[in-house]
Motif scaffolding. Structure first.
Motif, short mmCIF file in Angstrom:
data_model
loop_
_atom_site.label_atom_id
_atom_site.label_comp_id
_atom_site.label_asym_id
_atom_site.label_seq_id
_atom_site.Cartn_x
_atom_site.Cartn_y
_atom_site.Cartn_z
N ILE A 53 0.84 -1.20 0.00
CA ILE A 53 0.00 0.00 0.00
C ILE A 53 0.88 1.25 0.00
O ILE A 53 0.66 2.19 -0.78
CB ILE A 53 -0.95 0.01 1.21
CG1 ILE A 53 -1.92 -1.16 1.17
CG2 ILE A 53 -1.69 1.35 1.32
CD1 ILE A 53 -2.93 -1.13 0.07
N HIS A 54 1.89 1.27 0.87
CA HIS A 54 2.79 2.42 0.93
C HIS A 54 3.43 2.70 -0.43
O HIS A 54 3.43 3.83 -0.91
CB HIS A 54 3.91 2.18 1.96
CG HIS A 54 3.53 2.49 3.35
ND1 HIS A 54 2.77 1.65 4.11
CD2 HIS A 54 3.82 3.55 4.14
CE1 HIS A 54 2.60 2.17 5.30
NE2 HIS A 54 3.23 3.33 5.35
N ASN A 55 3.96 1.66 -1.04
CA ASN A 55 4.63 1.84 -2.34
C ASN A 55 3.68 2.40 -3.39
O ASN A 55 4.06 3.28 -4.18
CB ASN A 55 5.24 0.53 -2.82
CG ASN A 55 6.43 0.10 -1.99
OD1 ASN A 55 6.98 0.89 -1.22
ND2 ASN A 55 6.82 -1.15 -2.13
N SER A 56 2.45 1.91 -3.40
CA SER A 56 1.47 2.39 -4.39
C SER A 56 1.13 3.86 -4.18
O SER A 56 1.13 4.66 -5.12
CB SER A 56 0.19 1.56 -4.31
OG SER A 56 0.45 0.22 -4.64
N SER A 62 4.97 10.85 -5.77
CA SER A 62 6.42 11.07 -5.96
C SER A 62 6.75 11.84 -7.24
O SER A 62 7.90 12.17 -7.47
CB SER A 62 7.16 9.73 -5.96
OG SER A 62 6.79 8.98 -7.11
N GLN A 63 5.77 12.14 -8.02
CA GLN A 63 6.00 12.85 -9.28
C GLN A 63 6.17 14.35 -9.07
O GLN A 63 5.50 15.16 -9.68
CB GLN A 63 4.85 12.57 -10.26
CG GLN A 63 4.55 11.11 -10.49
CD GLN A 63 5.75 10.34 -11.01
OE1 GLN A 63 6.47 10.81 -11.88
NE2 GLN A 63 5.98 9.16 -10.46
N GLY A 64 7.06 14.72 -8.14
CA GLY A 64 7.35 16.13 -7.91
C GLY A 64 6.45 16.81 -6.90
O GLY A 64 6.70 17.94 -6.50
N GLU A 67 8.16 14.62 -1.39
CA GLU A 67 9.32 13.75 -1.20
C GLU A 67 8.80 12.49 -0.51
O GLU A 67 7.98 12.58 0.40
CB GLU A 67 10.36 14.41 -0.29
CG GLU A 67 10.97 15.67 -0.85
CD GLU A 67 11.89 16.29 0.19
OE1 GLU A 67 12.94 15.68 0.51
OE2 GLU A 67 11.54 17.38 0.68
N THR A 68 9.26 11.32 -0.94
CA THR A 68 8.79 10.08 -0.33
C THR A 68 9.93 9.37 0.37
O THR A 68 11.10 9.51 0.01
CB THR A 68 8.16 9.16 -1.39
OG1 THR A 68 9.14 8.84 -2.38
CG2 THR A 68 6.95 9.80 -2.05
N GLU A 69 9.56 8.61 1.39
CA GLU A 69 10.52 7.85 2.20
C GLU A 69 11.71 8.71 2.61
O GLU A 69 12.86 8.41 2.32
CB GLU A 69 10.95 6.58 1.48
CG GLU A 69 9.80 5.61 1.29
CD GLU A 69 10.25 4.23 0.84
OE1 GLU A 69 11.45 4.01 0.63
OE2 GLU A 69 9.36 3.38 0.71
N VAL A 70 11.41 9.78 3.31
CA VAL A 70 12.41 10.75 3.74
C VAL A 70 13.04 10.28 5.05
O VAL A 70 12.35 10.15 6.07
CB VAL A 70 11.79 12.15 3.92
CG1 VAL A 70 12.82 13.16 4.40
CG2 VAL A 70 11.12 12.61 2.62
#
Length: 199
Positions: A53-56, A62-64, A67-70
């Motif tokens: 779920i997180h990855n999706s 994440s397209q600008g 920021e993901t997984e900071v």
């Protein structure tokens, strides 16, 4: 082919040893009895479900936009408190959860992240088969936290003060192996009936 073993092996690869002075935020908000039950039963299904779920969701933002997984580190005394924000969207810390509804431990996790990077605004985003829920969280670091369910506009206030002394206390309990259901997780715990520490 043993697909389950392949999945479990991959999840174990991602778990790494950490130096003794490193403590993860999730270590401070997760009941140590629950963590031990997962180790003993080797039940990784909830972890895998959450990761998917997180990855999706993170790929959508994440397209600008965010920021993901900071990765963040907060130095306190001789410890590095380490966390990984699911998303940082401008001035908002966003945590994605896959349970049904707001849990106190999730709120504390978000508030600790917000404290670590000195942000006042956060979001708890719940995604599960029943649907979506979003809670906007405001913490001016004065001890009064505002939480609003954006769908119903219900607002609750919590008296919570995250500061260095609060973190020191959690670290002390963690190191002594005494972090059991510190945020009332027992009601929704899968292992409640088997746990000697349930409240």
């Amino acid at each position: 082919m043993d697909y389950i073993s392949i999945i479990k092996d991959k999840l174990k690869e991602e778990q790494r040893e950490k130096p003794s002075n490193v403590i993860y935020v999730t270590d401070l908000v997760t009941c140590q009895a629950l963590r031990q039950f997962y180790v003993e039963t080797e039940d990784d299904s909830a972890q895998l479900h959450g990761k998917l779920i997180h990855n999706s969701i993170e790929s959508i933002f994440s397209q600008g936009v965010c920021e993901t997984e900071v990765s963040v580190v907060y130095k306190l005394d001789n410890f590095d408190i380490v966390g990984r924000l699911d998303m940082l969207c401008g001035d908002e810390v966003v945590e994605i959860k896959t349970t049904k509804d707001l849990k106190l431990q999730h709120l504390y996790q978000l508030l600790i992240y917000m404290y670590m990077i000195r942000k006042n605004n956060g979001v708890l985003l719940y995604i599960n088969p029943a649907g979506f829920k979003q809670y906007n969280v405001v913490d001016n670091h004065d001890g009064l936290v505002r939480v609003e369910n954006i769908a119903s506009h219900d607002v609750k206030f919590y008296i919570i003060k995250i500061d260095d002394d609060f973190l020191r206390n959690l670290i002390k309990l963690y190191l002594r192996g005494e972090l059991y259901a510190q945020f009332n997780q027992c009601d929704s715990c899968y292992f409640r009936s088997q746990c000697a520490f349930r409240k």
